[in-house]
Design an enzyme around this catalytic site. Structure first.
Site, mmCIF file in Angstrom:
data_model
loop_
_atom_site.group_PDB
_atom_site.id
_atom_site.type_symbol
_atom_site.label_atom_id
_atom_site.label_comp_id
_atom_site.label_asym_id
_atom_site.label_seq_id
_atom_site.Cartn_x
_atom_site.Cartn_y
_atom_site.Cartn_z
ATOM 1 N N GLY A 280 0.801 -1.220 0.000
ATOM 2 C CA GLY A 280 0.000 0.000 0.000
ATOM 3 C C GLY A 280 0.827 1.260 0.000
ATOM 4 N N GLU B 182 2.345 -8.401 -1.883
ATOM 5 C CA GLU B 182 1.054 -8.955 -1.469
ATOM 6 C C GLU B 182 0.882 -10.432 -1.822
ATOM 7 O OE1 GLU B 182 0.123 -4.501 -1.944
ATOM 8 O OE2 GLU B 182 1.456 -5.996 -2.829
#
Length: 262
Positions: A111, A134
């Site tokens: 993020g 991720e």
């Protein structure tokens, strides 16, 4: 009042706003930060005294990703309700209709990288590590990473970075266009301020139009993009800045206009 994200201005750098992420030790981007990023971006978009924006995580780390502890207990139903809000928060910088630059020191992962990808320019310290790990958690980038990264570095490079979850060092990031400038870590913020400061006296309506033309044009075919450009170009002939700029050019030559931002 925001707890982890602030919008600051300085007399030393008029016209430049800094969106500062401050959640030690790693600036993990929980849902509260995502909401605060959206609020800061909205404020920066509407304040007339802010002509350009720096987004910064401090001298040690930009942001090392989303708050995994917060996500770990979420179900499919839970995430389905908030996935678009997560995208909006991590991509909030992209919504600012002004020049934006991410000042990256240390880690910009997951993020954190997605926040930086929303900026128009990225300046990194030579100690920076960027990536989208991720997949190592069994998911994919969900804050705009698959889309913005592929548009920036191309699909093949984006797939390599996303598929492997590897960290990209500053030199490679510069080579592939993931960042635009690499400096010493203690010069990152100053370099970002210097770039953003170029626009303190610029024709801000024209800059917003240029940004919209490029960003919206990239999301469509060439012919539609040209129509978008033509519409925005013509609309600037209704602005005070256009009249000021052209009159100044005729009378004094280029680069001497004093724009009002209207």
């Amino acid at each position: 009042m925001a707890e982890f994200v602030t919008l600051e201005t300085s007399k030393d750098h008029p016209g430049v706003g800094t969106i500062l992420i401050n959640r030690p030790p790693m600036n993990a981007l929980n849902r509260q930060i995502q909401e605060e990023l959206t609020a800061a971006a909205d404020e920066a978009s509407t304040r007339d005294d802010i002509k350009a924006v720096v987004v910064y995580g401090g001298p040690k780390v930009f942001a090392a990703g989303a708050d995994i502890k917060e996500m770990e207990a979420m179900s499919f139903a839970d995430m389905s309700k908030v996935a678009r809000r997560l995208q909006g928060g991590l991509g909030a910088i992209a919504s600012i209709p002004k020049p934006t630059v991410a000042a990256i020191t240390g880690y910009a992962l997951g993020g954190g990288l997605e926040v930086a990808l929303g900026a128009d320019r990225r300046i990194a310290g030579d100690n920076a590590k960027l990536g989208t790990p991720e997949v190592l958690l069994g998911v994919i980038p969900g804050g705009g990473g698959t889309q913005r990264l592929a548009r920036l570095v191309g699909p093949a490079r984006a797939k390599d970075i996303v598929f492997t979850g590897r960290f990209v060092g500053a030199d490679e990031a510069l080579q592939i266009g993931l960042v635009d400038e690499v400096v010493a870590p203690d010069e990152v913020y100053n370099a970002a301020l210097a770039w953003a400061g170029k626009f303190a006296g610029a024709a801000s309506v024209a800059l917003a139009a240029a940004k919209a033309a490029i960003d919206e044009g990239l999301d469509t075919d060439l012919e539609t993009g040209l129509k978008i450009e033509a519409h925005l170009f013509a609309s600037l002939f209704a602005t005070d800045d256009r009249a000021i700029g052209m009159k100044s050019f005729i009378e004094n030559g280029p680069g001497k206009a004093e724009f009002t931002g209207k």
